[in-house]
Design an enzyme around this catalytic site. Structure first.
Site, mmCIF file in Angstrom:
data_model
loop_
_atom_site.group_PDB
_atom_site.id
_atom_site.type_symbol
_atom_site.label_atom_id
_atom_site.label_comp_id
_atom_site.label_asym_id
_atom_site.label_seq_id
_atom_site.Cartn_x
_atom_site.Cartn_y
_atom_site.Cartn_z
ATOM 1 N N GLY A 89 1.161 -1.403 -0.112
ATOM 2 C CA GLY A 89 -0.205 -0.287 -0.347
ATOM 3 C C GLY A 89 1.034 1.062 -0.123
ATOM 4 O O GLY A 89 1.961 1.152 -1.084
ATOM 5 N N GLU A 134 3.235 14.913 -8.005
ATOM 6 C CA GLU A 134 2.037 14.131 -8.001
ATOM 7 C C GLU A 134 1.416 13.779 -7.611
ATOM 8 O O GLU A 134 0.201 14.146 -7.876
ATOM 9 C CB GLU A 134 2.376 12.263 -7.750
ATOM 10 C CG GLU A 134 1.725 11.054 -7.756
ATOM 11 C CD GLU A 134 2.206 9.920 -7.704
ATOM 12 O OE1 GLU A 134 1.451 9.419 -6.998
ATOM 13 O OE2 GLU A 134 3.319 9.757 -7.286
#
Length: 381
Positions: free
Chosen positions: A133, A244
């Site tokens: 994750g 990002e």
């Protein structure tokens, strides 16, 4: 309140992007959703319209804009069509390309950048793993030195553009004993022996985005596929994550704002009890709140865009923008569904698809919980 971060050149670029979208993308959105991905012709057409090389210098086939506000304009316009369109473009041009431009060798730049700018080579980034994750330091995919080659084994999951990508910027562990300081980035070609991918993952939303699992079984690559410094990958990723997260924030607000504008028109047109539903006090007050949330959030994101353009945006500021805008986006779109009533739960309505598409934004690019952890640490907690 008028936005003042864009000049005439940016607005002219915005007009050209809209023309491209109206001609080449919007008529095919339902096809892209049914195919669960963007066709190669989309990438080639975007390349011909110089939309893939904003981060790539002219000598390698890009437009070398040198001004992140052009990236922001393009992200906004893509997000108004669908959120997944912005995420696919963002992964390729706004996230992956800078790794090669700023960290690649001259030979790597000449080998890959021209076809990236033209759309002939589609990029993806392999960070997330089935057991990891948001924990980038816990990567289990490894690269072991064998003579003059590296042997890569492991897997990645939830990879945007993963099913169609030709080149994947992949984070692997090269020095396990160094933990986070032992990660290296590799550019792995999709035609490398030992590389494979699973099916397109069946997601709740973001249908146009092809998302896949990637597998590496004894993939052998030389040093000419290492991006940046060996064991320097974690630092490289930390340096790139603010852009990002800023791109995600720009998309979140532009996406929610567009659907909110469409919802406002719906509340003016839809009649109930002999009056437009938008004139009911509850709905009127709610819409006032939602537009205020969007505009206030947009002002912070614009401030972040200017800071990033001046290379002054901090990781914590980007984290704030990412978690806040995804929260606002989801809240606004949930209210938009409610204002549409039963129609808001129908997939044929843009508001329903937008609501589904938005849910992942609180998870990807670092979950909102991780963003708050970063912010909390910065507060000395």
């Amino acid at each position: 309140m008028n936005r003042d971060i864009y000049d005439d050149d940016h607005e002219a670029f915005r007009a050209s992007v809209r023309e491209f979208l109206e001609r080449s993308v919007i008529p095919h959105v339902e096809e892209h959703q049914a195919e669960k991905g963007l066709p190669r012709e989309f990438w080639l057409d975007a390349g011909r319209n110089e939309l893939l090389g904003l981060e790539i210098p002219e000598e390698y086939g890009g437009s070398g804009a040198g001004d992140y506000r052009f990236n922001a304009v393009l992200t906004e316009e893509l997000s108004k069509v669908t959120a997944s369109l912005a995420s696919c473009w963002g992964i390729h041009a706004d996230i992956c390309a800078p790794y090669l431009v700023e960290l690649g060798t001259e030979e790597q730049k000449q080998r890959w950048l021209p076809s990236i700018a033209s759309g002939e080579t589609v990029l993806a980034i392999g960070m997330t793993e089935p057991s990891g994750g948001s924990d980038l330091a816990g990567l289990k995919t490894t690269a072991v030195r064998d003579g003059d080659q590296w042997v890569i084994n492991g897997s990645k999951t939830f990879i945007t553009n993963g099913f169609s990508a030709d080149l994947i910027i992949t984070a692997v562990r090269t020095s396990p004993e160094k933990k986070a300081r032992g990660i290296t980035l590799f550019a792995i070609p999709a035609d490398a022996d030992g590389f494979s991918r699973g099916r397109k993952l069946d997601k709740v939303g973001q249908d146009e985005s092809d998302t896949a699992e990637l597998f590496f079984e004894n993939v052998r690559l030389g040093d000419d596929h290492v991006i940046g410094e060996v064991d320097g990958g974690f630092i490289h990723m930390m340096q790139k994550l603010p852009q990002e997260r800023l791109g995600a924030a720009i998309s979140n607000i532009a996406h929610a704002k567009q659907i909110l504008v469409e919802t406002l028109q719906y509340t003016k047109d839809r009649q109930a009890f002999g009056a437009p539903i938008g004139t009911f006090q509850h709905n009127k007050f709610l819409l006032a709140e939602l537009f205020t949330q969007i505009e206030v959030s947009e002002a912070y994101v614009d401030k972040c865009v200017l800071a990033h353009n001046a290379r002054e945006l901090t990781p914590v500021e980007a984290a704030k923008a990412k978690w806040w805008t995804s929260q606002v986006q989801n809240e606004v779109l949930d209210h938009c569904v409610q204002l549409h009533g039963g129609y808001g739960f129908m997939n044929e309505y843009r508001v329903a698809r937008a609501w589904r598409d938005a849910r992942v934004t609180k998870i990807w690019a670092g979950s909102n919980e991780i963003m708050k952890e970063l912010i909390g640490r910065d507060l000395g907690l």
